[in-house]
Design a protein around this motif. Structure first.
Motif, mmCIF file in Angstrom:
data_model
loop_
_atom_site.group_PDB
_atom_site.id
_atom_site.type_symbol
_atom_site.label_atom_id
_atom_site.label_comp_id
_atom_site.label_asym_id
_atom_site.label_seq_id
_atom_site.Cartn_x
_atom_site.Cartn_y
_atom_site.Cartn_z
ATOM 1 N N ALA A 281 0.844 -1.198 0.000
ATOM 2 C CA ALA A 281 0.000 0.000 0.000
ATOM 3 C C ALA A 281 0.875 1.241 0.000
ATOM 4 C CB ALA A 281 -0.932 0.008 1.205
ATOM 5 N N TRP A 282 0.364 2.273 -0.634
ATOM 6 C CA TRP A 282 0.982 3.611 -0.621
ATOM 7 C C TRP A 282 -0.082 4.632 -0.256
ATOM 8 C CZ3 TRP A 282 -0.792 7.693 -3.540
ATOM 9 C CH2 TRP A 282 -0.054 8.879 -3.468
ATOM 10 N N VAL A 283 0.301 5.619 0.539
ATOM 11 C CA VAL A 283 -0.584 6.729 0.888
ATOM 12 C C VAL A 283 0.221 8.017 0.743
ATOM 13 C CG1 VAL A 283 -2.011 7.806 2.668
ATOM 14 C CG2 VAL A 283 -1.905 5.316 2.503
ATOM 15 N N GLY A 284 -0.374 9.030 0.139
ATOM 16 C CA GLY A 284 0.312 10.310 -0.016
ATOM 17 C C GLY A 284 -0.625 11.343 -0.596
ATOM 18 N N HIS A 285 -0.063 12.457 -1.031
ATOM 19 C CA HIS A 285 -0.860 13.509 -1.658
ATOM 20 C C HIS A 285 -0.441 13.663 -3.111
ATOM 21 C CE1 HIS A 285 -2.797 17.365 -2.468
ATOM 22 N NE2 HIS A 285 -3.523 17.144 -1.385
ATOM 23 N N PRO A 286 -1.403 13.817 -4.039
ATOM 24 C CA PRO A 286 -1.052 13.941 -5.459
ATOM 25 C C PRO A 286 -0.089 15.084 -5.743
ATOM 26 C CG PRO A 286 -3.415 13.597 -5.205
ATOM 27 C CD PRO A 286 -2.863 13.807 -3.829
ATOM 28 N N SER A 287 -0.154 16.149 -4.944
ATOM 29 C CA SER A 287 0.700 17.317 -5.173
ATOM 30 C C SER A 287 1.988 17.260 -4.373
ATOM 31 C CB SER A 287 -0.074 18.598 -4.820
ATOM 32 O OG SER A 287 -1.234 18.721 -5.620
ATOM 33 N N TYR A 288 2.328 16.083 -3.838
ATOM 34 C CA TYR A 288 3.572 15.886 -3.087
ATOM 35 C C TYR A 288 3.637 16.770 -1.843
ATOM 36 C CZ TYR A 288 5.097 13.317 -7.214
ATOM 37 O OH TYR A 288 5.182 12.423 -8.231
ATOM 38 N N ARG A 289 2.497 17.088 -1.277
ATOM 39 C CA ARG A 289 2.504 17.851 -0.028
ATOM 40 C C ARG A 289 2.844 16.935 1.141
ATOM 41 N NH1 ARG A 289 -3.402 20.647 -0.892
ATOM 42 N NH2 ARG A 289 -2.971 21.678 -2.887
ATOM 43 N N SER A 290 3.405 17.522 2.177
ATOM 44 C CA SER A 290 3.722 16.755 3.372
ATOM 45 C C SER A 290 2.440 16.404 4.119
ATOM 46 C CB SER A 290 4.646 17.555 4.285
ATOM 47 O OG SER A 290 5.912 17.719 3.708
ATOM 48 N N MET A 291 2.419 15.218 4.691
ATOM 49 C CA MET A 291 1.326 14.817 5.568
ATOM 50 C C MET A 291 1.755 15.045 7.014
ATOM 51 S SD MET A 291 0.100 11.314 3.619
ATOM 52 C CE MET A 291 1.729 10.565 3.676
ATOM 53 N N ARG A 292 0.807 15.055 7.909
ATOM 54 C CA ARG A 292 1.113 15.319 9.321
ATOM 55 C C ARG A 292 1.342 14.000 10.055
ATOM 56 N NH1 ARG A 292 -2.617 19.467 8.483
ATOM 57 N NH2 ARG A 292 -4.381 18.441 9.524
ATOM 58 N N HIS A 293 2.613 13.596 10.071
ATOM 59 C CA HIS A 293 3.054 12.425 10.832
ATOM 60 C C HIS A 293 2.324 11.142 10.441
ATOM 61 C CE1 HIS A 293 5.470 15.042 13.353
ATOM 62 N NE2 HIS A 293 4.428 15.835 13.490
ATOM 63 N N LEU A 294 1.934 11.039 9.176
ATOM 64 C CA LEU A 294 1.381 9.774 8.686
ATOM 65 C C LEU A 294 2.550 8.921 8.204
ATOM 66 C CD1 LEU A 294 -1.904 10.699 6.769
ATOM 67 C CD2 LEU A 294 -1.663 9.568 8.968
ATOM 68 N N THR A 295 3.066 8.103 9.093
ATOM 69 C CA THR A 295 4.205 7.253 8.780
ATOM 70 C C THR A 295 3.752 6.026 8.000
ATOM 71 O OG1 THR A 295 3.944 6.049 10.842
ATOM 72 C CG2 THR A 295 5.358 8.007 10.884
ATOM 73 N N GLY A 296 4.729 5.220 7.597
ATOM 74 C CA GLY A 296 4.392 3.991 6.895
ATOM 75 C C GLY A 296 3.554 3.058 7.743
ATOM 76 N N GLY A 297 3.897 2.944 9.025
ATOM 77 C CA GLY A 297 3.137 2.057 9.893
ATOM 78 C C GLY A 297 1.768 2.592 10.250
ATOM 79 N N ARG A 298 1.639 3.903 10.328
ATOM 80 C CA ARG A 298 0.369 4.484 10.763
ATOM 81 C C ARG A 298 -0.682 4.533 9.659
ATOM 82 N NH1 ARG A 298 -0.412 10.670 13.070
ATOM 83 N NH2 ARG A 298 -2.631 10.503 13.576
ATOM 84 N N ALA A 299 -0.278 4.834 8.435
ATOM 85 C CA ALA A 299 -1.246 4.979 7.336
ATOM 86 C C ALA A 299 -1.277 3.727 6.456
ATOM 87 C CB ALA A 299 -0.906 6.222 6.514
ATOM 88 N N ALA A 300 -0.245 3.544 5.624
ATOM 89 C CA ALA A 300 -0.224 2.376 4.736
ATOM 90 C C ALA A 300 -0.288 1.084 5.539
ATOM 91 C CB ALA A 300 1.028 2.406 3.865
ATOM 92 N N GLY A 301 0.365 1.079 6.718
ATOM 93 C CA GLY A 301 0.329 -0.122 7.554
ATOM 94 C C GLY A 301 -1.066 -0.474 8.002
ATOM 95 N N LYS A 302 -1.899 0.538 8.239
ATOM 96 C CA LYS A 302 -3.282 0.291 8.635
ATOM 97 C C LYS A 302 -4.073 -0.328 7.489
ATOM 98 C CE LYS A 302 -7.015 0.511 11.133
ATOM 99 N NZ LYS A 302 -7.214 -0.447 12.255
ATOM 100 N N LEU A 303 -3.863 0.158 6.272
ATOM 101 C CA LEU A 303 -4.559 -0.415 5.118
ATOM 102 C C LEU A 303 -4.174 -1.880 4.926
ATOM 103 C CD1 LEU A 303 -4.441 2.292 2.300
ATOM 104 C CD2 LEU A 303 -6.452 1.394 3.452
#
Length: 807
Positions: free
Chosen positions: A560-582
Motif C-alpha cells: 500500500a501507498w498513501v500520499g498527496h497527489p501534489s507531493y505535499r507533506s502529511m502530518r506524521h502519517l508514517t508507513g506504519g500508521r497509514a499504509a500499515g493500517k490499510l
C-alpha cells in the motif's frame, strides 16, 4: 459575313457534336474506371479489431476493452459457423444465398414489383454480401449507392467465397446496444458461447439485426418484439424442414421464457485494474489469445479493498493524505487479486483518475531488505554480525528519530528500519553492487548512474512505483525467486528468476516477521502485528510525503501507498500508521479464518540450518546474564562458539555501589546486571543509561572474595590503548564568522581500552579538560595549526598527537 456563316455553320456544328460525344465517352470511361477501382478497393472483408471481454477469476463481468462508443464492441471472429446459426441467418436474410453470386436478381424484381404496387417500400432485396458492403462502407440510401453495393457484393462473393461472406456478416452485424457480431451478442445477452445456442436462442438473436433499436433486448418492448419475430423465424425453419414438430414446440415454449439479464456495467471499483490490463495487452506484456480474457482479479475483494481505501482516506484527509493505492497478490503465483489505483476514480479534487500504483514516488526505507539479503548472500554479514548505530553514517545519513540504538543484530537493525546501519551496510557491500541488485529486481533500467542516488538509495532517493516494488518483493516472499505479476488465469506458473538464495530470503522473512525485533521503534499490538505470521516492512519518505507498507503472509503479498497527489507533506502519517493500517485491514479480512491466532506456526527457517540463541548486544551465544536473546539460524558448522562476555551479573555492596567481597556481609550484597561494551560504545552506553561494572572493590569488611558474590573484576593485565576518534588527523575546519565564539566548537571523542574512569585532553601540549567516561568534550575553535592529544591522569600513557588546521 452572312455568306460565310451559311457556308461553314453546318460544318462547325458537326465538329461540336463530335467533340461533345468524345467528351461524354471519355467522361463515361473515366467514371467507369473510377467506379471499378472503387469497387475493387471496397471489395474486401474488413472489420474493426475485436474488443475483449474481461472477467474476474469467478467469471464475473469486469469490463470491455478495445472498442468505443462510435464503432461499438464485439466483432468477434467465428472460426466455425454453427449449423443452426447458418440456417436461421440464411433463411431470414438471404434465402438464395447458396445459389446467387452476390446479387439476387429475382429478389430485386420481386421487391421492385411490391414497392411499385403499394407505392411505398415494402421489402428490400439486399443479400448478405450487399449488407456486408453497406456495413463496411455506410452511405446514404440512393439508387447509385445501391448499385455500388451490388457491384461490391458480386466481387466480394467471387473473391472471398460464400462461407467467408457469411462468416464476416455474422461478425459485424449489429445487435443493438453497440454490440456487433453474433458471438459477442450471445455472450452479452445470453452469457454463453455461440456454439451452445439452442434453436430458440438462435431465432431470438436472428430477429434483432432487422431493427436493433426497435428490438432492443434490454427493454421489455424491444424484447417482446424480438420474441415475436423469433417465433415467425421458428415457423419458417419448421416450414423448410429444419425443425421437427417436437423441436418446434419446445423452441416456441423456450423463446417465450427467454430472460435477458440487466446490462452489466463496468464496476467503478475496478477501473484502474481494467485500464492496466488494457495497457499490458496493447504492449504485448499480456499475450492475447481469444476475445474473452479471464483475469486473476477477485471482484468481491476488489470492491471491499476499494471501500477500505476510500474510508481510510476520508479519515486521513485532515492529516494531509490525498490519495492511496493498494495491491494484493497471491504469494505463491504472483497473481494480481486486487489493484486499487486511487480512492475514487471520479474524485477530480484529488486527481482520482490517476493510477497511483504506477506513479513513481520516494519509497522510503522499503529497499533496505534487498540490501540485507544481498549482504547475507555475499557473506558480508551473518545473522550474528553486530551493526553499529552510533552516529551519522556516510553522506550525513541519520535515523528518522535522530537517535541511535548502539550495537544491533541485522534482525533488529532491519526490523527497526535504522538508516545508519543500512547506509553503512550498502557502503560495505559497494554502491555499484547494491545498484546492480536493484536492477536485477527490475527497480531501474540502469539509465542513471548509481552515484546519482548515492547511499541514499536505502532511504528512498530513487523514486519507484508500487507496482515495481511489489514485483521486487515477490523475490523475498517467494524464497528468492523474482516473479512477474500475473493478470491472466490459466497460464502456467513461472518459476521465476533466482535473485537471492532461498536461505537469504527466508532469513529476511524471519527478521521482518518478528514483533520483538521491532522494539522499541514499533510498539507491540499495533498495525504491524497479526495473530498469524506476517513479514512487514514500512517506509516513510522524507517530510512525510509518502507512506508505504509491504507485507506478506503464507498466502498473500500486500502493498500500500498513501500520499498527496501534489507531493505535499502529511502530518506524521508514517508507513506504519497509514499504509500499515490499510495492509493490516486487508490481511485481517483475507485471513479471517486465522484471526484466533491458533495457526501461528511461523515462517519456515532455511533448510538444514541450526538454531541458536544469540545475545543482541554481543552477537555471541546468549548467557545467563543476557536480558534479551533472539533465536537465529546458521548454516551447519557456523553457529557461534563463544558465549556473551558483555553482560555481567556482579555482587555489589549496596552501601557504596562498589564490588562486594567475601568481607561484605550477605545482607549488604545486591546482584546487579552490567554491560562491558567495547570503548567505541561508551558514549552511547552512557546516554542509554546502561550501567558499566564498578572498577573498585568495596573497602568495607575484611579482605578476601565473598562467598555470596562473584569474584570482583580485576585490573587489566595488558597495557591500556588510547586513541582519538574525533577529530581525524589532518582535518581542516572553518569558523563561521556569524556564529558566536562560545558556540563555534569542535567535538572531541576518544577510545580507551580497557576503560579508565577519567581522561585528560591536551591542546597544543597544554592540559585542556579532565573528563569522565565516555571522554567527550568540546573545544572552542581558534585559528592556526593545533596538536591534540589525550593521556591518563597520573600515568605516563599518552596517545599519538592529532594535528588539525583551523581557518
Amino acid at each position: 459575313m452572312r455568306l460565310f456563316l451559311q457556308r461553314w455553320r453546318p460544318r462547325l456544328l458537326s465538329i461540336d457534336r463530335r467533340r461533345i460525344i468524345v467528351a461524354l465517352l471519355c467522361m463515361t470511361l473515366l467514371g467507369a474506371v473510377r467506379i471499378t477501382s472503387e469497387v475493387i478497393r471496397r471489395a474486401r472483408l474488413i472489420s474493426p479489431p475485436p474488443s475483449r471481454l474481461l472477467l474476474d477469476r469467478e467469471h464475473r463481468f469486469l469490463g470491455e476493452i478495445g472498442g468505443d462508443d462510435s464503432r461499438g464492441y464485439g466483432y468477434w471472429e467465428l472460426s466455425e459457423i454453427p449449423d443452426r446459426v447458418a440456417m436461421a441467418t440464411i433463411l431470414v436474410e438471404d434465402r438464395r444465398f447458396r445459389s446467387h453470386h452476390g446479387v439476387d436478381f429475382k429478389a430485386i424484381c420481386r421487391a421492385a414489383w411490391q414497392n411499385i404496387s403499394h407505392a411505398e417500400v415494402i421489402s428490400g432485396a439486399s443479400t448478405l454480401a450487399m449488407q456486408v458492403a453497406r456495413m463496411q462502407h455506410p452511405e446514404r440510401r440512393s439508387l447509385f449507392h445501391k448499385g455500388m453495393e451490388s457491384l461490391i457484393a458480386m466481387v466480394l462473393t467471387a473473391r472471398e467465397g460464400r462461407n467467408a461472406v457469411l462468416r464476416h456478416y455474422l461478425r459485424i452485424v449489429p445487435y443493438g446496444n453497440r454490440i456487433h457480431g453474433i458471438a459477442y451478442a450471445a455472450r452479452r445477452y445470453l452469457d454463453k458461447p455461440v456454439k451452445d445456442l439452442s434453436w430458440a436462442e438462435v431465432a431470438f438473436l436472428a430477429a434483432i439485426p432487422q431493427s436493433p433499436s426497435r428490438m432492443n433486448p434490454l427493454k421489455l418492448e424491444g424484447r417482446n418484439r424480438a420474441i415475436n419475430r423469433g417465433l415467425r423465424i421458428l415457423e419458417l425453419l419448421r416450414g423448410h424442414g429444419q425443425l421437427k414438430r417436437r423441436e418446434y414446440h419446445l423452441a416456441c415454449a423456450e423463446i417465450r421464457r427467454i430472460e435477458i439479464p440487466e446490462k452489466k456495467k463496468r464496476p467503478i471499483e475496478a477501473l484502474h485494474a481494467v485500464f492496466r490490463i488494457r495497457d499490458l495487452l496493447d504492449s504485448g506484456e499480456i499475450p492475447a489469445s481469444g476475445p474473452i480474457l479471464g483475469t486473476t482479479i477477485d471482484l468481491e475483494l476488489q470492491r471491499e479493498a476499494s471501500r477500505m481505501v476510500s474510508r481510510a482516506l476520508s479519515r486521513w484527509e485532515k492529516l494531509g493524505a490525498g490519495n492511496a493505492a493498494l495491491i494484493v497478490l497471491d504469494r505463491l503465483t504472483a497473481e494480481v487479486l486486487t489493484w486499487v489505483g486511487s480512492g475514487d476514480y471520479f474524485d477530480d479534487l484529488h486527481d482520482g483518475a490517476i493510477d497511483y500504483a504506477l506513479v513513481p514516488r520516494s519509497p522510503g526505507s522499503t529497499l533496505k531488505p534487498f540490501i540485507y539479503a544481498a549482504a547475507l548472500d555475499r557473506g558480508v554479514i551473518s545473522p550474528a554480525t553486530i551493526l553499529d548505530d552510533l552516529q551519522r553514517g556516510p553522506a550525513g545519513i541519520s535515523n528518522s528519530d535522530l537517535s541511535f540504538m548502539g550495537p544491533l543484530l541485522p534482525r533488529v537493525a532491519l526490523a527497526n528500519s535504522r538508516n545508519v546501519p543500512a547506509a553503512n551496510l550498502l557502503a560495505h557491500l559497494g554502491l555499484q553492487a547494491g545498484y546492480r541488485i536493484l536492477e536485477d529486481l527490475g527497480l531501474h533500467d540502469g539509465s542513471f548512474p548509481a552515484r546519482q542516488w548515492g547511499l541514499g538509495l536505502v532511504i528512498g532517493n530513487m523514486p519507484l512505483s508500487l507496482e515495481k516494488l511489489m514485483q521486487a518483493y515477490t523475490s523475498l516472499a517467494g524464497d528468492g525467486r523474482l516473479r512477474p505479476l500475473r493478470w491472466r488465469q490459466g497460464r502456467k506458473t513461472i518459476p521465476g528468476k533466482r535473485v537471492f538464495s532461498e536461505d537469504a530470503a527466508r532469513e529476511i522473512t524471519l527478521f521482518l516477521s518478528d514483533p520483538m525485533a521491532r522494539l522499541p521503534t514499533f510498539s507491540r499490538m499495533g498495525n504491524l502485528e497479526y495473530p498469524f505470521p506476517v513479514a512487514v516492512k514500512t517506509g516513510t519518505s522524507s517530510g512525510y510525503h509518502d507512506s508505504w507498507t509491504i507485507a506478506w503472509s503464507r498466502r498473500y503479498l500486500v502493498g500500500a501507498w498513501v500520499g498527496h497527489p501534489s507531493y505535499r507533506s502529511m502530518r506524521h502519517l508514517t508507513g506504519g500508521r497509514a499504509a500499515g493500517k490499510l495492509v493490516h485491514s486487508i490481511l485481517m479480512l483475507l485471513h479471517s479464518d486465522d484471526a484466533d491466532g491458533m495457526k501461528d506456526v511461523g515462517f519456515p527457517p532455511p533448510r538444514g540450518w541450526e538454531a541458536a540463541s544469540i545475545c543482541p548486544i554481543s552477537g555471541k551465544l546468549a548467557g545467563p546474564a543476557c536480558d534479551r536473546e533472539f533465536l537465529e539460524y546458521f548454516p551447519p558448522g557456523e553457529v557461534p562458539h563463544e558465549s556473551c562476555d558483555v553482560h555481567l551479573r556482579l555482587g555489589v555492596d549496596r552501601r557504596n555501589g562498589l564490588l562486594a567481597t567475601r568481607r561484605t556481609p550477605a545482607e549488604e550484597v545486591e546482584v546487579h546486571s552490567f554491560a562491558e561494551l567495547p570503548q567505541r560504545y561508551a558514549r552511547w552506553q552512557a546516554a542509554a543509561g546502561i550501567p558499566t561494572p564498578p572498577r573498585e572493590i568495596s573497602p568495607l569488611g575484611s579482605e578476601g572474595p565473598s562467598s555470596t558474590a562473584p569474584d570482583p573484576m580485576r585490573p587489566a593485565s595488558h597495557p591500556q590503548r588510547l586513541a582519538i576518534v574525533s577529530p581525524l588527523p589532518g582535518g581542516s575546519f572553518f569558523r563561521d564568522p556569524e556564529t558566536p565564539p562560545e558556540l563555534s566548537t569542535l567535538p572531541l571523542e576518544a577510545v580507551v581500552d580497557p576503560p579508565s574512569e577519567q581522561l585528560l585532553w591536551y591542546i597544543d601540549g597544554r592540559p585542556f579538560k579532565l573528563v569522565d567516561n565516555p571522554y567527550t568534550a568540546r573545544w572552542p575553535l581558534s585559528p592556526g595549526v593545533h596538536s591534540i592529544q589525550i593521556a591518563l591522569p597520573f600515568r605516563d600513557i599518552r596517545s599519538s598527537p592529532v594535528r588539525i588546521t583551523v581557518f
